[in-house]
Motif scaffolding. Structure first.
Motif, PDB file in Angstrom:
ATOM      1  N   VAL A   3      -0.639  -1.568  -4.666  1.00 44.82           N
ATOM      2  CA  VAL A   3       0.166  -1.990  -5.815  1.00 44.82           C
ATOM      3  C   VAL A   3       0.568  -3.454  -5.617  1.00 44.82           C
TER       4      VAL A   3
ATOM      5  N   GLU B 177      -2.553   3.934  -2.417  1.00 45.44           N
ATOM      6  CA  GLU B 177      -2.808   3.149  -3.631  1.00 45.44           C
ATOM      7  C   GLU B 177      -2.267   1.740  -3.390  1.00 45.44           C
TER       8      GLU B 177
ATOM      9  N   LYS C 237       0.873  -1.178   0.000  1.00 41.52           N
ATOM     10  CA  LYS C 237       0.000   0.000   0.000  1.00 41.52           C
ATOM     11  C   LYS C 237       0.911   1.229   0.000  1.00 41.52           C
TER      12      LYS C 237
END
Ligand SMILES: [Fe+2]
Ligand SMILES: [Fe+2]
Length: 410
Positions: free
Chosen positions: A373, A371, A357
């Protein structure tokens, strides 16, 4: 320059930067120091520590030492072996498991604390009291090993011994599963983890709870806890197999024979005791103590890989790494995209490509909207450059960041 040398090459006038071994394993642990006292040299030689890092800019040098680059390459090799031919169970829904794990941690801590109190008062232990705790911990670890393990790492000075028992129980369950043991064996391993330090109930409280490092004499007293624990379990009701007895007695043994209480070597130590040794060290070195902050999880894995030869059974250490990751959940990492993130899950592809994260841009030195990933996806060009210490970046909410992953794609 830092170089790693065998301890037998140590001489007066060298500057010891760090011991290659867990600091809770030797009483005179302290920060880096110049070796100018023959007594200190004798002490170091008597600990069973095999290697040390010396700083050749601050003291004498010796030929044949290993540089940081060489050692880093060796660690990478060990971890790559652990990463090969791996099976990792999917780790889904960490947010929900993290919420459950908080209450499991609290309940387990209470149960362990009352069991330890009874043992301290000399009452025969009922292993059946521990069964619901082991059940709960096992189910949580089966659903998602990272959640409970990462939470149980966080301790305060008053609950250290109890939370350590909970953490080692969870780590044992996760490792037993990784090793392919059956359900009954997984349960035995968990129970043994929960009980492994029960002998500390007989240690004098002023030594057990001492806020500073122990003296030689105090350390010697603490070394009685495996034998004491074994005795407590022998006198208890409901311990139906030898697993907990062996783990209790032999979790401080090392495969090269330098451990205690019996100085056993590799083939003399049972599988479960070897598992206990790895889980115990990991939890001890990742936990904060009053006299020393714990190491970050990813750093701890690298340290253990560095000392693993001689200390741990290699096969078991590698399985351990597979069970919690090279970057365990909660590890803060720097990505090649110049962003910081926290690991929230392992992936099936490689231990080097977990789900992260991302929450901080290094270029703009600012938080960014979180976000998720997945570094294992073929289209993902980002990769981990290094693990980082949140304290050095002044990141104080790393715990909240990994345990609240409501934006996760699963
Ligand atoms: Fe112990
Ligand atoms: Fe322990």
């Amino acid at each position: 320059m830092l170089v790693r040398i065998p301890v037998k090459q140590l001489r007066i006038g060298m500057y010891i930067h760090e011991f290659c071994g867990s600091w809770y394993d030797h009483p005179f642990w302290r920060k880096a120091f110049k070796l100018d006292n023959p007594e200190d040299l004798r002490n170091v030689l008597s600990t069973g520590i095999k290697e040390v890092w010396i700083d050749t800019d601050k003291g004498l040098d010796v030929e044949g030492g290993k540089t940081e680059e060489t050692v880093a390459a060796e660690i990478d090799d060990t971890l790559a072996r652990a990463d090969a031919s791996r099976h990792v169970a999917p780790q889904l829904d960490i947010a929900r498991e993290a919420a459950r794990a908080v209450s499991i941690c609290n309940q387990s801590k209470q149960a362990v604390s009352s069991m330890f109190k009874e043992a301290r008062m000399g009452q025969a232990l009922n292993a059946s009291d521990a069964l619901p705790v082991v059940e709960e911990i096992t189910s949580s670890v089966m659903r998602n090993p990272g959640a409970l393990i990462s939470l149980a790492r966080l301790k305060n000075k008053d609950d250290y011994t109890y939370m350590h028992s909970v953490a080692v129980c969870a780590l044992m369950v996760s490792l037993a599963r990784q090793l392919g043991l059956n359900n009954e064996q997984i349960h035995e391993a968990g129970l043994a983890g929960l009980m492994h330090d029960i002998g500390k109930t007989l240690s004098p409280p002023d030594i057990l709870n001492k806020p500073g490092k122990l003296t030689d004499a105090e350390f010697k007293v603490m070394k009685n806890h495996p034998v004491d624990g074994n005795k407590i379990l022998l006198g208890s009701n409901g311990i139906t197999s030898d697993v907990a007895l062996f783990v209790c007695l032999h979790h401080h043994e090392k495969v090269d024979g330098s451990g205690y209480p019996d100085g056993l070597t590799n083939e003399q130590i049972s599988l479960y005791a070897k598992m206990g040794a790895v889980c115990d060290v990991y939890d001890a070195i990742t936990s904060n103590r009053p006299y020393k902050n714990g190491w970050e999880p990813a750093e701890s894995i690298r340290k253990m890989a560095e000392w693993s030869h001689g200390h741990f059974d290699q096969r078991i250490f590698e399985a351990f790494v597979r069970s919690i990751g090279i970057y365990p959940i909660g590890s803060m990492v720097k990505l090649s995209s110049e962003r910081l993130g926290v690991v929230i899950g392992q992936t099936e592809q490689s231990l080097l490509t977990p789900v992260v994260k991302v929450f901080f841009s290094i270029k703009s030195n600012a938080r960014i909207p979180p976000e998720i990933v997945d570094l294992s996806k073929p289209f993902c060009k980002d990769r981990i450059v290094s693990h980082e210490d949140p304290a050095e970046w002044d990141i104080r909410d790393i715990q909240e960041l990994w345990s609240d992953v409501s934006a996760a794609p699963w």
